[in-house]
Design a protein around this motif. Sequence first.
Motif, mmCIF file in Angstrom:
data_model
loop_
_atom_site.group_PDB
_atom_site.id
_atom_site.type_symbol
_atom_site.label_atom_id
_atom_site.label_comp_id
_atom_site.label_asym_id
_atom_site.label_seq_id
_atom_site.Cartn_x
_atom_site.Cartn_y
_atom_site.Cartn_z
ATOM 1 N N PHE A 172 12.870 -3.670 1.115
ATOM 2 C CA PHE A 172 11.373 -3.014 0.668
ATOM 3 C C PHE A 172 11.371 -3.105 -0.702
ATOM 4 O O PHE A 172 10.551 -3.395 -1.372
ATOM 5 N N ILE A 173 12.597 -2.398 -1.593
ATOM 6 C CA ILE A 173 12.231 -2.619 -2.957
ATOM 7 C C ILE A 173 12.139 -3.972 -3.496
ATOM 8 O O ILE A 173 11.404 -4.310 -4.576
ATOM 9 N N LEU A 176 11.180 -6.519 -1.966
ATOM 10 C CA LEU A 176 9.540 -7.034 -1.885
ATOM 11 C C LEU A 176 8.710 -6.373 -2.790
ATOM 12 O O LEU A 176 7.616 -7.250 -2.891
ATOM 13 N N ARG A 177 8.843 -5.149 -3.176
ATOM 14 C CA ARG A 177 7.943 -4.447 -3.868
ATOM 15 C C ARG A 177 7.912 -5.250 -5.427
ATOM 16 O O ARG A 177 6.873 -5.305 -6.021
ATOM 17 N N ARG A 178 9.336 -5.365 -5.652
ATOM 18 C CA ARG A 178 9.405 -5.821 -7.079
ATOM 19 C C ARG A 178 8.793 -7.260 -7.359
ATOM 20 O O ARG A 178 8.244 -7.713 -8.097
ATOM 21 N N ARG A 226 6.108 -8.464 -5.523
ATOM 22 C CA ARG A 226 4.568 -8.160 -5.446
ATOM 23 C C ARG A 226 4.277 -7.840 -6.905
ATOM 24 O O ARG A 226 3.323 -8.536 -7.463
ATOM 25 N N GLU A 227 5.033 -6.848 -7.569
ATOM 26 C CA GLU A 227 4.823 -6.399 -8.851
ATOM 27 C C GLU A 227 4.769 -7.756 -9.857
ATOM 28 O O GLU A 227 3.930 -7.810 -10.855
ATOM 29 N N GLN A 284 -4.023 -8.179 -4.036
ATOM 30 C CA GLN A 284 -2.869 -7.699 -4.529
ATOM 31 C C GLN A 284 -2.108 -6.658 -3.749
ATOM 32 O O GLN A 284 -0.934 -6.848 -3.503
ATOM 33 N N TYR A 285 -2.930 -6.059 -3.030
ATOM 34 C CA TYR A 285 -2.365 -5.083 -2.056
ATOM 35 C C TYR A 285 -2.793 -5.155 -0.500
ATOM 36 O O TYR A 285 -3.303 -4.333 0.267
ATOM 37 N N SER A 298 -2.228 -5.522 3.217
ATOM 38 C CA SER A 298 -1.316 -5.123 4.303
ATOM 39 C C SER A 298 -0.652 -6.274 5.057
ATOM 40 O O SER A 298 -1.450 -7.275 5.330
#
Length: 83
Positions: free
Chosen positions: A53-54, A56-58, A60-61, A74-75, A77
Amino acid sequence: MVSHQTLGRCAKQEMDMADCLEAYGLIRGRRKCQMLIEDFAECQTLKKQFNRFILLRRERERQIASGKLTGEKQYVSPKVDSY
């Protein structure tokens, strides 16, 4: 002694690990049952899932910062059943 048999979520992994350790003994079982031990530990802690999860979030950022994802993209789902 703590058991996860009443909690439900990790009961199967715990029983598989315990059966394997009982069959091989504690010393040899640590080597032979390593995959089952790791599966049970992951079920308890969800560490690999959280690290995924971390990452994937990095990513995306990073894509937002580089301009690849803009506006409504950007966000978004994930689609249903995309896991």
